[in-house]
Design a protein around this motif. Sequence first.
Motif, PDB file in Angstrom:
ATOM      1  N   LEU A 118      27.051  31.392  29.834  1.00 26.07           N
ATOM      2  CA  LEU A 118      26.541  30.028  29.639  1.00 26.07           C
ATOM      3  C   LEU A 118      26.256  29.749  28.173  1.00 26.07           C
ATOM      4  N   GLN A 119      25.732  30.732  27.469  1.00 30.79           N
ATOM      5  CA  GLN A 119      25.481  30.545  26.038  1.00 30.79           C
ATOM      6  C   GLN A 119      26.788  30.319  25.285  1.00 30.79           C
ATOM      7  N   PHE A 149      27.221  20.939  29.550  1.00 27.90           N
ATOM      8  CA  PHE A 149      27.241  20.954  31.010  1.00 27.90           C
ATOM      9  C   PHE A 149      25.934  20.382  31.546  1.00 27.90           C
ATOM     10  N   THR A 150      26.029  19.704  32.670  1.00 27.59           N
ATOM     11  CA  THR A 150      24.822  19.244  33.343  1.00 27.59           C
ATOM     12  C   THR A 150      24.081  20.442  33.926  1.00 27.59           C
ATOM     13  N   ALA A 151      22.846  20.223  34.320  1.00 31.58           N
ATOM     14  CA  ALA A 151      22.043  21.304  34.908  1.00 31.58           C
ATOM     15  C   ALA A 151      22.693  21.824  36.182  1.00 31.58           C
ATOM     16  N   ASP A 152      23.262  20.878  36.987  1.00 36.07           N
ATOM     17  CA  ASP A 152      23.909  21.303  38.240  1.00 36.07           C
ATOM     18  C   ASP A 152      25.129  22.167  37.964  1.00 36.07           C
ATOM     19  N   LYS A 153      25.913  21.784  36.949  1.00 35.83           N
ATOM     20  CA  LYS A 153      27.124  22.547  36.643  1.00 35.83           C
ATOM     21  C   LYS A 153      26.767  23.912  36.064  1.00 35.83           C
ATOM     22  N   ARG A 154      25.717  23.964  35.271  1.00 37.85           N
ATOM     23  CA  ARG A 154      25.267  25.245  34.741  1.00 37.85           C
ATOM     24  C   ARG A 154      24.810  26.163  35.876  1.00 37.85           C
ATOM     25  N   ALA A 155      24.051  25.599  36.799  1.00 42.83           N
ATOM     26  CA  ALA A 155      23.558  26.389  37.929  1.00 42.83           C
ATOM     27  C   ALA A 155      24.719  26.868  38.797  1.00 42.83           C
ATOM     28  N   SER A 156      25.725  25.999  38.954  1.00 44.12           N
ATOM     29  CA  SER A 156      26.881  26.374  39.773  1.00 44.12           C
ATOM     30  C   SER A 156      27.655  27.520  39.139  1.00 44.12           C
ATOM     31  N   LEU A 157      27.894  27.429  37.827  1.00 38.63           N
ATOM     32  CA  LEU A 157      28.635  28.490  37.134  1.00 38.63           C
ATOM     33  C   LEU A 157      27.861  29.805  37.178  1.00 38.63           C
ATOM     34  N   LYS A 158      26.563  29.699  36.932  1.00 36.29           N
ATOM     35  CA  LYS A 158      25.745  30.910  36.957  1.00 36.29           C
ATOM     36  C   LYS A 158      25.743  31.545  38.348  1.00 36.29           C
ATOM     37  N   GLY A 159      25.630  30.706  39.372  1.00 29.76           N
ATOM     38  CA  GLY A 159      25.617  31.212  40.743  1.00 29.76           C
ATOM     39  C   GLY A 159      26.934  31.867  41.134  1.00 29.76           C
ATOM     40  N   GLN A 160      28.049  31.256  40.729  1.00 28.53           N
ATOM     41  CA  GLN A 160      29.360  31.833  41.075  1.00 28.53           C
ATOM     42  C   GLN A 160      29.569  33.187  40.399  1.00 28.53           C
ATOM     43  N   ILE A 161      29.115  33.309  39.164  1.00 31.95           N
ATOM     44  CA  ILE A 161      29.251  34.588  38.460  1.00 31.95           C
ATOM     45  C   ILE A 161      28.376  35.649  39.129  1.00 31.95           C
ATOM     46  N   LYS A 162      27.141  35.305  39.483  1.00 31.49           N
ATOM     47  CA  LYS A 162      26.261  36.278  40.126  1.00 31.49           C
ATOM     48  C   LYS A 162      26.792  36.698  41.492  1.00 31.49           C
TER      49      LYS A 162
END
Length: 493
Positions: A373-374, A388-401
């Motif tokens: 994300l950084q 990125f919006t907060a939702d898109k950031r959360a989505s990317l982070k969640g998919q990676i985890k």
Amino acid sequence: MPKPRPGDEQPPREDGGPRGEEQPAPASPPHALSVNELQQITDDISKLTIVHEIVLNGDFKLQAASSSPNSLENRVKETLHKAFWDSLEEQLSASPPDYTRAIQLLQEIKEALLSLLLPRHNQLRSQIEEALDMELIRQEAEHGALDIHGLTMYVLGTMARLCAPTRDEEVRGLQSLTDPAQLLREIFRVLDLMKMDMLNFTIQSLRTHLQDQTIQYERKKFQELLDKLPSSLDRTREWLCKAAAEVSASSSQLPPHPAAHSLGAVSSSTTVPSLRSVLNRGYMNLLCWEPGQKEYPETLFMDQARLQEVQAQVNQLTIIAAVLLVTSGMCGSTLCGSPGFVARLKRVTKVLLEGLSCTRYEEALEDISHQVLQEVSRTLSQLGYPAFTADKRASLKGQIKNIADKGNAVRHVIEQRIHSFLSLFIFPDGQNSQKDFPKGLDPIQEELLEVGHRFGSVIHHNRQVFGPYYSGILKKALLPDAEPDSDAGMDSF
């Protein structure tokens, strides 16, 4: 029929044992092995392992034995060495000097120098014999005319001529020592290093010859171990029978993944799986081996560490490729096409995974998601795109985890593609047959090719050495009623 001569090569029986003799009647329980027999078996395994390592490991080198500085063995060794060299110093410092031990050491130094010579060093051999004439040295010592300093300087000059370039500095450093006892001690230390250098040079020189001979040697030594140890192929038999059951189960279904074709899976009309398909499935199963759950097959014990390292690299590359695929799916081609973007993501992901077991991937992927994300935010800013919006950031982070889950769809697809690609390398010429690199694996192409060649070299060698044993086990397991030499329904290796 003439009796086979000792050393004649004979393929194993169908059960993995030696041919050329009838099956024995059921034997009585094996007797307990004596200490001498156990030591002999240990020595045989050690020799077999060294030859195997020399052939498969291009970086193999013999190393001087070492023990922990605080160990009892090391303390005893240091105490005895100190006592010996202190005693030598006292003898040389006496008036008149006592050269008894010094002469013994010069004899050993002479033998060490001669052992370092190549056959073509005839002139140097004569010079050493003349300069270190032990009878003359003893006479000089008896008459108080022994020149220890002159002899040690000659030894250092000869060592400088014989040593590898990496030892030049150490040999030159010895010339500044003035105490004869200390100098003799250091001469022995450096000579030991030079002997190790010579051994490793010889190993490198013989590697090509060993590659031609090791197949027969390893098979012969392994058969000797089988003759001494009953039930020595139980785990190999279990490994192959499991692979045979998997191939048979998949023969009436569609291939479970793209690698099935290259692994030789049989069609639904085939009633008996081929030897090749079963063995290839067994080899590919090694990439999914669960450490600590099952013991490795006996025929692969010398390569267990090598194959586990390949497995760890495959697991790491799977995670790296999955992270990059998920990120590219969220960020699009414009962002991923930015110079250095994918390389930076790959580098940070690899660093955070380095040295971790697969049980710790969940923890690592949490950190990886933050770093990704950084990097995404930094690159978006550099390119002038909105964050990125907060939702898109959360989505990317969640998919990676979520990649930490072995059932994750992206991870599963990547793993299938990697295994499919690596399956090409278990054939002697398979690594030269691929044309198109699997989709989504381009960022790890270099690493995957290197892993594939390593995996293939181990498997190819193992197949050559143990093919007859695998054939015997599988024929008995799959065709128990077939004639011993029948190849019905089976490919050759």
